[in-house]
Write an enzyme that holds these catalytic residues in place. Structure first.
Site, mmCIF file in Angstrom:
data_model
loop_
_atom_site.group_PDB
_atom_site.id
_atom_site.type_symbol
_atom_site.label_atom_id
_atom_site.label_comp_id
_atom_site.label_asym_id
_atom_site.label_seq_id
_atom_site.Cartn_x
_atom_site.Cartn_y
_atom_site.Cartn_z
ATOM 1 N N ASP A 1 45.092 51.745 30.772
ATOM 2 C CA ASP A 1 45.567 51.208 29.500
ATOM 3 C C ASP A 1 46.181 52.283 28.603
ATOM 4 O OD1 ASP A 1 43.374 48.427 28.761
ATOM 5 O OD2 ASP A 1 44.059 49.183 30.665
ATOM 6 N N GLU B 1 49.335 44.058 35.426
ATOM 7 C CA GLU B 1 48.177 43.178 35.569
ATOM 8 C C GLU B 1 48.347 41.976 34.657
ATOM 9 O OE1 GLU B 1 45.170 46.295 34.593
ATOM 10 O OE2 GLU B 1 44.832 45.086 32.788
#
Length: 879
Positions: free
Chosen positions: A460, A529
């Site tokens: 992230d 994702e």
């Protein structure tokens, strides 16, 4: 997210440990008695692997390591656990909590039991030989930290053995005794916020021990005065030319003595021999390099693009004509590159752009290794048409890489989010040392595998500048050859620049039209994702891990569901259920809920992959480069984030994706009603015809036309729009039949659509979803006239202990036979055979049509019964 080698070539010990091969389980189940005998390898070049351990809590075994690692110490009352075994995995293997996948049984484990260290112990035999060195190898770290003891002496402490991924090798020759020896490893409690270990974040309910303990093999390996280590092969193709390759073999020669020594390092790679005499100073390690040229190499490709040839490489050291050590590996000749297109990363394999279509991999919740299950999952991956698996922060053991190499499935690896790994700005000096060792160790372990095509040093968030340098330096030391990306999210870093990937969600329900819009998770760029969240299995599967009360609770969309996520965002069915009610009609009971869930999951999963396939041939920032479905599989039985479930059962989620990912495929676009033909192969297809038929919900034909269509190589082509006849029913059907020049059907795709569209509200929502502003109307599908079908099946034997059952279904009535599901049973009324690789399922047939689908499976999974086909449908009674 914002949660945000060929088969191991081990020379076995005298106990006769079997090599790991596809089809065999590795350390997945209980170990009887006090464990298997182990004799330390004493012949140079041989390795013996600890086959199992005795395990006990330090609360019950408070003695010092010097005592516990004594051969005479009594471990009566300790548990025997598999070789690769976290503490929880060991307790589960000894049936301490019953079925931890069922209901809330996982809560039976007391988290306080894991706030103290646990001991692993193994007594083994040794017969030390003059001139032979014995090395203790940890092929991964000890979670979270480890003390290592041998025969009463500390080999290493928790200031050295730290984290999940660093590897360690200790020369223990001086500590070995003839006869009984005892090895003991003490594993500290695990906290993913404090150490660089493994965390399941919000993927499932968390393991109570946080994966404390051992999860990789521990070896005893022997060599003479010189060891060979880190054999690897670098390959280079002079692209676009594939007619030659430069192959560079590199291996470390290490002098294990305090005196100078001359050794001959010799071996072969790709059928060519090499040899060099090397002089080593006392205790010196030197990298020996052998450049080779391979003419007309057999090039390795992902499975939809070509074949997967593998080459062997060997290296051996001899001293005065006597073998001192040896290693072997396999490798593939291929080249992976990447480039930025309007801010988005595009990967190329052997010079050809590739649309990455993959799923996020979930390791077993307790880090157990079941090689047979992994092999089955690789088979399902290919059957799904996925060319990639993303390993986020759980790089897995060697078996998956070996299998992926042979299957032609790409693997993208890297670190996880939302734990200590992400907090790079807060790394201490020790953290940086562990991070460096983790990157170098993992890179060296997997670099020979042609399936591995990239390394993400962040998920992230990109690492801060000094940690980025640490990772890049470590990967450079490991001779890492494939593209390195700083984050799976759109981030930038000083050395790597922009990531070229996006992580804009969604992680929960979106309707099919969402995927075609270039906003957020839509089909532009590289989405690392994304997925629509809920993936409700069929009722057979629900009964395996939910009580009846928990099954009934599924219709309460605001209720907490234990088999969803511990995260508040994903712990309830929520607006996924609101969409189901509005689009298909509120379910009348839980069976109706499960049935309608398959429809909703199928259509949006298909659209997600089809949108990216269509837009692979767009240009600039709108071009689709990759999509990773969040997620592919389950670490533990659950109701969300999977394409197939924990037991490898396939439902609507799976078959929607499978339909979309066919290598040659005709598809409809929900945004502009256009049609497209997608071809993932490297050869264009000529002479194709596309038959487009529109049906009202009662099965009457409203439009039917056939048009010639192209299929260019490795891309997509728009082929006109869907006919728009008047008088359509609110819900209607579209059938696309793609046929080759001979008229043979090569692809079939059926949609159920509505004259009322789903629309989205991009001004609301959050990082994990975009809400709907309007719902499509498919409610009339619940009142279709009953369908009538006939079913016939034949079963034929296959290779490797497998067989196949072909099922022919014919619509013998006058209405649509909608969403027909075939399942394979162990005899009449028996349980479902799993896993089964179906060629297709959840099929829709119009009056007079028939379709044959094929199921492949292991004969042994029938349990001695005859296979029986069961068929049910949305408007067809179970038979």
């Amino acid at each position: 997210m914002l949660r945000n080698r060929p088969l191991p070539t081990l020379v076995v010990a005298a106990v006769g440990l079997a090599l790991l091969v596809p089809g065999a389980s590795a350390n997945a189940g209980p170990v009887p008695g006090t464990g298997a005998a182990l004799k330390a390898a004493a012949v140079p070049g041989q390795t013996s692997t600890v086959p199992d351990w005795r395990m006990q809590s330090s609360a019950a075994a408070p003695q010092a390591g010097s005592v516990i690692s004594g051969p005479a110490y009594s471990d009566v009352g300790w548990l025997t656990v598999p070789a690769r075994s976290t503490v929880m995995a060991g307790l589960i293997a000894n049936n301490k909590y019953g079925d931890v996948g069922y209901s809330e049984n996982l809560k039976r484990a007391n988290v306080n039991d894991f706030k103290v260290p646990w001991w692993y112990r193994k007594v083994f035999q040794a017969d030390p030989q003059p001139g032979v060195n014995t090395f203790l190898k940890l092929n991964g770290g000890v979670i979270s930290r480890g003390e290592v003891w041998l025969n009463g002496t500390k080999v290493a402490g928790t200031d050295t053995v730290i984290g999940a991924y660093p590897t360690f090798e200790f020369n223990v020759t001086a500590l070995l005794r003839k006869g009984d020896n005892a090895l003991a490893i003490k594993a500290s409690p695990s906290d993913p916020a404090k150490d660089l270990v493994i965390h399941f974040i919000d993927w499932a309910q968390l393991p109570p021990d946080r994966n404390q303990g051992l999860f990789r093999d521990v070896d005893l390996t022997a060599s003479g005065p010189v060891s060979v280590r880190d054999l690897h092969v670098l390959t280079d193709l002079p692209l676009p030319n594939l007619t030659s390759a430069t192959v560079t073999v590199k291996v470390d020669a290490r002098n294990n003595t305090g005196s100078p020594v001359t050794t001959t390092v010799a071996g072969s790679a790709a059928g060519q021999n090499y040899s060099q005499d090397v002089s080593l100073a006392a205790n010196e390690t030197r990298t020996v390099t052998f450049p080779l040229t391979v003419t007309n190499p057999q090039v390795w490709w992902p499975f939809q693009m070509g074949a997967q040839p593998l080459y062997d490489a060997t290296a051996a050291a001899t001293v005065s004509g006597v073998k001192s050590d040896e290693q072997r590996t396999t490798f593939g000749i291929r080249e992976v590159t990447s480039k930025m297109i309007s801010g988005n990363v595009q990967y190329q394999i052997n010079g050809k752009p590739i649309l990455i279509r993959g799923g996020g991999w979930a390791s077993d919740l307790f880090l157990r290794t079941d090689t047979q299950k992994i092999a089955d999952e690789i088979r399902l991956t290919k059957s799904l048409g996925l060319n990639t698996i993303r390993l986020e922060g759980k790089p897995e053991n060697d078996e998956i890489y070996d299998l992926a190499d042979r299957a032609g499935v790409l693997l993208m690896t890297g670190w996880e989010c939302c734990s200590k790994w992400q907090n790079t700005g807060g790394f201490t000096a020790e953290d940086k040392r562990v991070a460096s060792a983790s990157a170098e160790g993992e890179a060296k372990r997997i670099r020979n595998h042609p399936s591995v095509f990239t390394f993400l040093i962040g998920s992230d968030e990109a690492p801060v500048a000094d940690v980025e340098k640490i990772y890049l330096d470590a990967l450079k030391r490991a001779d890492w050859q494939t593209p390195i990306i700083n984050a799976a999210a759109r981030r930038s870093s000083p050395q790597l620049g922009d990531s070229g990937m996006k992580m804009d969600g969604p992680y929960w329900w979106e309707p099919p039209v969402y995927w075609y819009n270039n906003q957020k998770g839509g089909s532009a760029g590289f989405a690392s994702e994304i997925g629509p969240g809920l993936a409700i299995p069929e009722m057979d599967e629900l009964k395996k891990f939910l009580s009846q009360a928990e099954i009934n609770k599924l219709t309460d969309y605001n209720a907490q569901q234990y088999h969803l996520s511990p995260s508040g965002n994903f712990s309830k069915i929520g607006f996924w259920g609101t969409a189901l009610d509005n689009r298909y009609g509120k379910p009348s009971n839980v069976d109706d809920f499960v049935k309608k869930a398959q429809l909703q999951q199928y259509e949006t999963n298909r659209a997600q992959f089809e949108a990216f396939g269509r837009d692979f041939s767009d240009t600039g920032a709108n071009q689709a480069q990759g999509v990773i479905y969040w997620m592919q599989n389950d670490p533990w039985p659950k109701l969300f984030w999977h394409l197939y479930n924990y037991n490898l059962a396939t439902a609507g989620s799976y078959f929607g994706a499978k339909t979309a990912n066919k290598a040659l495929h005709a598809q409809y676009s929900y945004d502009d009603k256009s049609l497209a033909v997608v071809n993932m192969g490297l050869e264009a297809k000529q002479g194709l015809q596309l038959q487009v038929t529109v049906f009202n919900s009662d099965g009457t034909q409203k439009a039917n036309e056939t048009r010639p269509v192209p299929a260019k190589a490795n891309g997509s082509v728009r082929v006109g729009n869907l006919p728009q006849p008047s008088g359509l029913s609110t819900a209607y059907f579209v059938r696309l039949l793609l046929k080759d020049a001979s008229g043979k059907e090569v692809d079939r795709n059926v949609y159920w659509l509505s004259t009322k569209a789903d629309t989205l509200n991009y001004n609301a929502g959050d990082w994990w979803y975009t809400p709907q502003a309007q719902y499509t109307d498919l409610k009339s599908l619940s009142s279709l006239r009953p369908g009538q079908v006939s079913v016939t099946s034949t079963t034929t034997p296959g290779a490797d202990g497998r067989q196949a059952t072909s099922v022919t279904v014919k619509n013998t009535g006058t209405s649509v036979a909608f969403f027909l599901r075939a399942s394979l049973r162990k005899g009449q009324g028996g349980g479902e055979v799993l896993p089964v690789d179906w060629s297709d399922n959840y099929i829709t047939l119009f009056p007079g049509e028939s379709q044959t689908i094929r199921a492949e499976y292991r004969t042994s999974d029938l349990g001695g019964t005859a296979p029986v086909v069961e068929l049910s449908g949305h408007n067809v009674s179970k038979r």
